[in-house]
Design an enzyme around this catalytic site. Structure first.
Site, PDB file in Angstrom:
ATOM      1  N   GLN A 135      -0.659   5.464  50.387  1.00 57.31           N
ATOM      2  CA  GLN A 135       0.045   5.907  49.190  1.00 57.31           C
ATOM      3  C   GLN A 135      -0.928   6.197  48.060  1.00 57.31           C
ATOM      4  OE1 GLN A 135       3.294   3.399  47.891  1.00 57.31           O
ATOM      5  NE2 GLN A 135       4.054   3.131  49.951  1.00 57.31           N
ATOM      6  N   PRO A 162       5.409  -0.787  53.605  1.00 56.65           N
ATOM      7  CA  PRO A 162       5.968   0.078  54.649  1.00 56.65           C
ATOM      8  C   PRO A 162       5.262  -0.139  55.983  1.00 56.65           C
ATOM      9  CG  PRO A 162       5.440   1.327  52.655  1.00 56.65           C
ATOM     10  CD  PRO A 162       4.825  -0.022  52.496  1.00 56.65           C
ATOM     11  N   ASP A 334      11.150   5.683  45.691  1.00 57.81           N
ATOM     12  CA  ASP A 334      10.080   5.578  44.698  1.00 57.81           C
ATOM     13  C   ASP A 334       8.793   6.267  45.147  1.00 57.81           C
ATOM     14  OD1 ASP A 334       8.004   3.344  45.661  1.00 57.81           O
ATOM     15  OD2 ASP A 334       9.985   2.613  46.174  1.00 57.81           O
ATOM     16  N   GLN A 335       8.578   6.384  46.469  1.00 59.60           N
ATOM     17  CA  GLN A 335       7.357   7.035  46.948  1.00 59.60           C
ATOM     18  C   GLN A 335       7.351   8.532  46.671  1.00 59.60           C
ATOM     19  OE1 GLN A 335       5.902   5.790  50.931  1.00 59.60           O
ATOM     20  NE2 GLN A 335       7.563   4.282  50.918  1.00 59.60           N
ATOM     21  N   HIS A 357      11.314  -0.306  41.277  1.00 60.71           N
ATOM     22  CA  HIS A 357      10.122   0.439  41.680  1.00 60.71           C
ATOM     23  C   HIS A 357      10.243   1.908  41.276  1.00 60.71           C
ATOM     24  CE1 HIS A 357       9.021  -3.004  44.194  1.00 60.71           C
ATOM     25  NE2 HIS A 357       7.858  -2.425  44.421  1.00 60.71           N
TER      26      HIS A 357
END
Length: 462
Positions: A135, A162, A334-335, A357
């Protein structure tokens, strides 16, 4: 759902001065409070990625201040060092347990330098998650200017992060289908707690701009796919028990909503691998829809938790994610924010209620890039949504916007009250009330972002 800040400070509802959580002390430096909102590694990952891409100096203080082990952990350290190397920048304060770092980006874009590398390595030397490293580096690697290969070493299936399989089967396909991202991750060696030792090779193709997207229709459930995995000393029978328990729970849910139990294809593969140093298990479930959406949930085996409990827990979370009403699950929610902020144009995504998040990611994107976000509640069957309420620090009561404006005759009071609400959530988290990723109850929302259209060729003009 985000804190709005005007200038370096603004007046509170009672006329008191409230410092901005993110202020500029110099014209070319931005300062981020690492204890803001979610208060964890996400603030580091997103902030340094924006600084590396947009070319501003960055200081982050109070890093992970509310955590049981505050400051940088090995996986956070490796993540920011990798981004700095990709961006040819410089770091100070980059050591384990440090609570403050400074980052200075290069004045030149990497592909303008002949010595620009194409291969990089980051090793946590622990079981720290390689997916969180991924990420950190992915947005920067995409705009590196050259196709890159990054070797990440650490834990591939860590708790509170994750799973590797989630990144490859949910995150990467979404980015490929909707943002034009060409990236892949290959598992070379699996790394488990407590020794880690995993290895993942991430390959990215250079791109100039991210595409905006519109994902607002989720369709009907068509299939649940999954993997129930064990390794080391654990028998395949444990994977089979996880898969069986998850299947039973999903079929029970189908019956509870009036669908036939055999109306949905459920394909959970059971896998056992040898592992030289560790034993472990997990299950990942992905629900597919008629509109191409994917909603996923997972659970990791722990000491004292029987295999059927692990499978049941994953299925319960999957059902909860589906009932939240989004086109994506709360983890992908949120990613995706950083990609929405950088994309060229308007992106719209249907999600469940925004998590802490996600609201943290939105706040950082708004403050550090200038991207504009809008949140609209989705009403079902013509029902009017309940009005939003916020905590008024003056009276200690929850008030609607209309009530707040009537009391203070200023919209700034509403904005400051929003911050007070977020701060109260953070205080609750610091007192140990944070469990799994908190998902606010309520109806789904349409999240719209007017991205800045970041382009590698126009760095400094964005």
């Amino acid at each position: 759902q985000i804190m709005e800040v005007e200038g370096e400070e603004e007046r509170g509802a009672q006329g008191t001065t409230t410092a901005s959580p993110m202020e500029s002390t110099e014209r070319d430096k931005k300062v981020v409070d690492g204890s803001l909102l979610e208060g964890g590694g996400q603030i580091l990952r997103n902030s340094i990625a924006y600084a590396a891409l947009l070319g501003f100096m960055l200081r982050i203080h109070n890093i992970r201040a509310g955590r049981s082990k505050p400051g940088l952990r090995p996986q956070h350290l490796m993540g920011i060092q990798l981004v700095s190397e990709l961006a040819n920048g410089t770091l100070s304060g980059d050591k384990v347990q440090s609570r403050e770092i400074e980052f200075k980006p290069s004045d030149e874009i990497n592909d303008e330098k002949e010595e620009c590398k194409e291969e990089y390595t980051a090793d946590t030397k622990t079981a720290g998650s390689v997916c969180l490293l991924m990420q950190s580096m992915l947005p920067v690697a995409l705009f590196h200017g050259k196709d890159t290969s990054v070797t990440l070493k650490g834990g591939t299936n860590a708790i509170k992060a994750p799973l590797f399989e989630y990144s490859t089967s949910v995150l990467f396909p979404f980015l490929r289908a909707h943002c034009g991202v060409e990236a892949k991750a290959v598992l070379k060696k699996r790394g488990l707690f407590p020794k880690g030792g995993g290895e993942v090779l991430v390959s990215t193709k250079a791109m100039d701009v991210l595409s905006p997207f519109n994902v607002t229709e989720r369709g009907e459930m068509t299939k649940v796919s999954g993997i129930a995995f064990v390794c080391g000393m654990l028998p395949l029978a444990m994977a089979e028990e996880m898969a069986e328990a998850a299947t039973k729970k999903i079929k029970w849910y189908l019956g509870s909503i009036g669908r036939k139990k055999d109306d949905l294809e459920i394909d959970i593969k059971t896998v056992r691998e040898e592992h030289p140093t560790s034993s472990g298990s997990f299950i990942l479930l992905t629900l597919h829809t008629s509109k191409g959406c994917m909603v996923a949930a997972s659970a990791i085996g722990e000491k004292g938790k029987r295999a059927p409990q692990v499978g049941h827990a994953a299925a319960e979370e999957l059902i909860s994610e589906w009932k939240a009403g989004g086109c994506v699950d709360s983890h992908l929610q949120d990613q995706i924010i950083i990609f929405m902020a950088l994309a060229a144009g308007k992106s719209t995504l249907r999600t469940g209620p925004l998590t802490l998040h996600t609201r943290t990611a939105i706040h950082l994107a708004t403050e550090l890039t200038g991207a504009k976000f809008e949140v609209e509640t989705i009403t079902e069957d013509g029902k009017e949504p309940l009005p939003e309420v916020r905590f008024d620090p003056g009276s200690g009561k929850l008030l609607t916007k209309e009530e707040m404006l009537a009391k203070y005759r200023s919209e700034k009071a509403w904005n400051i009250a929003r911050g007070a609400t977020e701060a109260s959530e953070v205080r609750g988290r610091k007192k140990g009330k944070q469990g799994k990723r908190a998902r606010k109850s309520g109806p789904p929302v349409l999240l719209t972002c007017h991205g800045i259209g970041f382009s590698r060729k126009k760095r400094g003009q964005n």
